[in-house]
Motif scaffolding. Structure first.
Motif, PDB file in Angstrom:
ATOM      1  N   SER A 232       4.767  -1.469  -4.313  1.00 13.86           N
ATOM      2  CA  SER A 232       6.064  -1.176  -3.692  1.00 13.86           C
ATOM      3  C   SER A 232       5.992  -1.290  -2.176  1.00 13.86           C
ATOM      4  O   SER A 232       6.900  -1.853  -1.548  1.00 13.86           O
TER       5      SER A 232
ATOM      6  N   HIS B  39      -1.868   3.928 -12.389  1.00 14.71           N
ATOM      7  CA  HIS B  39      -0.588   3.215 -12.398  1.00 14.71           C
ATOM      8  C   HIS B  39       0.277   3.621 -11.202  1.00 14.71           C
ATOM      9  O   HIS B  39       0.904   2.771 -10.561  1.00 14.71           O
TER      10      HIS B  39
ATOM     11  N   GLY C 267       1.374   1.177  -8.343  1.00 15.75           N
ATOM     12  CA  GLY C 267       2.816   1.027  -8.130  1.00 15.75           C
ATOM     13  C   GLY C 267       3.216   1.288  -6.689  1.00 15.75           C
ATOM     14  O   GLY C 267       4.057   0.575  -6.123  1.00 15.75           O
TER      15      GLY C 267
END
Length: 159
Positions: A116, A108, A112
């Motif tokens: 991002s 994760h 992420g």
């Protein structure tokens, strides 16, 4: 005579299929090929899932579509994790503590970071440079995929 022609034809088809299967086995021995193939499968899963959530379950208002998007991303991330663990980086541990306490959280975090970077750094800069948004998106996917591959290979599924 007709039967022998059919038998001969079936034999030739079987030989070609066996040859094709042999080639596929060799191609899929490469971890990067498996990663790319599984990435395609998981992307299709994500698209189908969001379609089902929005069109099938009627989550079709701006707020509900956004909720469907977040839900589809999360379910797809979990699906992707297991697809990669089974088909790309197989042979690791399946201890619950390792999978739930280390690998899934790291997966994760890695995803992420890649998302991002794509959203807040790569896309805005490349957009500012005047690159078409489709090319920009593809560049972001490529860079994110490279980052995810190395994170999975060197950190998340490291044996």
């Amino acid at each position: 005579m007709y039967k022998s022609y059919i038998d001969n034809l079936i034999h030739k088809i079987n030989l070609r299929l066996l040859g094709f299967i042999s080639i596929l086995r060799k191609v899929f021995q490469n971890k990067i090929v498996r990663f790319l193939f599984c990435g395609g499968i998981t992307a299709a899963f994500n698209v189908i899932l969001i379609y089902i959530l929005i069109e099938g379950l009627g989550l079709n208002t701006p707020v509900l579509r956004n909720f469907a998007n977040v839900l589809a991303i999360e379910v797809s991330l979990i699906f992707t994790f297991f697809v990669y663990k089974i088909w790309v980086w197989s042979g690791g541990t399946w201890r619950l503590r390792d999978v739930l306490g280390r690998e899934i959280p790291l997966f994760h975090i890695s995803s992420g970071i890649a998302i991002s970077l794509r959203s807040f750094l790569i896309f805005p800069i490349v957009d500012w440079l005047g690159v078409h948004y489709v090319i920009n998106t593809l560049m972001g996917i490529l860079i994110g995929s490279i980052l995810n591959y190395f994170a999975c290979d060197k950190i998340i599924f490291k044996k």
